[in-house]
Motif scaffolding. Structure first.
Motif, PDB file in Angstrom:
ATOM      1  N   ARG A   1      11.225  11.419  40.716  1.00 23.14           N
ATOM      2  CA  ARG A   1      12.459  12.181  41.080  1.00 23.14           C
ATOM      3  C   ARG A   1      13.053  11.771  42.313  1.00 23.14           C
ATOM      4  O   ARG A   1      14.414  11.341  42.290  1.00 23.14           O
TER       5      ARG A   1
ATOM      6  N   GLU B   1      16.798  10.145  42.415  1.00 22.54           N
ATOM      7  CA  GLU B   1      17.863  11.024  43.393  1.00 22.54           C
ATOM      8  C   GLU B   1      18.251  10.112  44.574  1.00 22.54           C
ATOM      9  O   GLU B   1      19.603  10.238  45.015  1.00 22.54           O
TER      10      GLU B   1
ATOM     11  N   TRP C   1      21.253   9.291  41.561  1.00 22.56           N
ATOM     12  CA  TRP C   1      21.474   9.769  40.407  1.00 22.56           C
ATOM     13  C   TRP C   1      21.133  11.423  40.347  1.00 22.56           C
ATOM     14  O   TRP C   1      20.590  11.915  41.260  1.00 22.56           O
ATOM     15  N   LYS C   2      21.885  11.982  39.466  1.00 18.76           N
ATOM     16  CA  LYS C   2      22.115  13.500  39.510  1.00 18.76           C
ATOM     17  C   LYS C   2      21.169  13.986  38.297  1.00 18.76           C
ATOM     18  O   LYS C   2      21.313  13.464  37.101  1.00 18.76           O
ATOM     19  N   SER C   3      20.572  15.086  38.599  1.00 16.37           N
ATOM     20  CA  SER C   3      20.003  15.857  37.296  1.00 16.37           C
ATOM     21  C   SER C   3      20.008  17.372  37.463  1.00 16.37           C
ATOM     22  O   SER C   3      20.008  17.811  38.606  1.00 16.37           O
TER      23      SER C   3
ATOM     24  N   ALA D   1      17.934  19.263  36.383  1.00 15.89           N
ATOM     25  CA  ALA D   1      16.687  19.814  36.099  1.00 15.89           C
ATOM     26  C   ALA D   1      16.140  20.727  37.325  1.00 15.89           C
ATOM     27  O   ALA D   1      16.582  20.461  38.412  1.00 15.89           O
TER      28      ALA D   1
ATOM     29  N   VAL E   1      12.550  15.170  33.807  1.00 11.12           N
ATOM     30  CA  VAL E   1      13.826  15.342  34.447  1.00 11.12           C
ATOM     31  C   VAL E   1      14.735  14.257  33.764  1.00 11.12           C
ATOM     32  O   VAL E   1      14.218  13.227  33.339  1.00 11.12           O
ATOM     33  N   PHE E   2      16.043  14.607  33.314  1.00  7.46           N
ATOM     34  CA  PHE E   2      16.833  13.892  32.785  1.00  7.46           C
ATOM     35  C   PHE E   2      17.951  13.593  33.753  1.00  7.46           C
ATOM     36  O   PHE E   2      18.634  14.289  34.474  1.00  7.46           O
ATOM     37  N   PHE E   3      18.514  12.272  33.502  1.00  8.53           N
ATOM     38  CA  PHE E   3      19.586  11.610  34.318  1.00  8.53           C
ATOM     39  C   PHE E   3      20.564  11.078  33.302  1.00  8.53           C
ATOM     40  O   PHE E   3      20.221  10.310  32.480  1.00  8.53           O
ATOM     41  N   GLN E   4      21.889  11.446  33.636  1.00  9.41           N
ATOM     42  CA  GLN E   4      22.771  10.869  32.864  1.00  9.41           C
ATOM     43  C   GLN E   4      23.013   9.187  33.527  1.00  9.41           C
ATOM     44  O   GLN E   4      23.214   9.085  34.681  1.00  9.41           O
TER      45      GLN E   4
ATOM     46  N   ILE F   1      20.924   8.153  28.451  1.00  8.22           N
ATOM     47  CA  ILE F   1      20.150   9.317  29.513  1.00  8.22           C
ATOM     48  C   ILE F   1      18.700   8.336  29.737  1.00  8.22           C
ATOM     49  O   ILE F   1      18.170   7.931  28.899  1.00  8.22           O
TER      50      ILE F   1
ATOM     51  N   ALA G   1      14.966   9.503  31.126  1.00  7.66           N
ATOM     52  CA  ALA G   1      14.200  10.551  31.533  1.00  7.66           C
ATOM     53  C   ALA G   1      12.843  10.109  32.251  1.00  7.66           C
ATOM     54  O   ALA G   1      12.420   9.168  31.964  1.00  7.66           O
TER      55      ALA G   1
END
Length: 135
Positions: A15, A19, A23-25, A27, A34-37, A42, A44
């Motif tokens: 993560r 990040e 990347w933004k989550s 969670a 943890v999911f990221f657009q 997505i 994960a």
């Protein structure tokens, strides 16, 4: 395709790496996934053991035979993404270079061992929302 899940051995480390790439989550710190657009889909991060169990497969611990890719708008963007990944703690086994198919690409490997290609394909279109179109 709408979702890619990467199995990881150390969720906090994975993560932190993504990040550090910006990347933004949403969670919580103690969530087990943890999911990221990522553009129109997505990505994960989930524990390797949980993912293997959920998928009904045995985890051999090695490379899984898949390499996600980030498509860039230019060779300079490829190099910038590779540099960003390296600064975040990734390794660069293949720096950006011209390809046999007329594009430009390189590869970074995240701290969990997932290889990502970063490529510019001059024959594809990347739309404002990040969608990639053939031709």
């Amino acid at each position: 395709m709408s979702l890619v899940t990467l199995g990881v051995g150390d969720l906090a480390r994975a993560r932190a790496f993504y990040e550090a790439l910006g990347w933004k989550s949403g969670a919580a710190p103690d969530d087990d996934v943890v999911f990221f657009q990522a553009g129109c889909m997505i990505v994960a991060l989930w524990g390797r053991e949980q993912l293997a169990e959920d998928s009904g497969v045995e985890d051999s611990g090695g490379w899984g035979g898949i390499t996600p890719a980030y498509n860039a708008r230019s060779p300079a963007e490829v190099d910038a993404v590779l540099a960003e990944a390296e600064a975040a703690g990734g390794t660069i086994p293949r720096p950006g270079a011209e390809t046999f198919w007329g594009g430009y690409s390189g590869v970074f490997v995240d701290p969990e061992g997932h290889a990502w290609e970063v490529a510019h394909n001059p024959h594809w279109t990347i739309e404002d929302n990040g969608a990639v179109r053939l031709g």
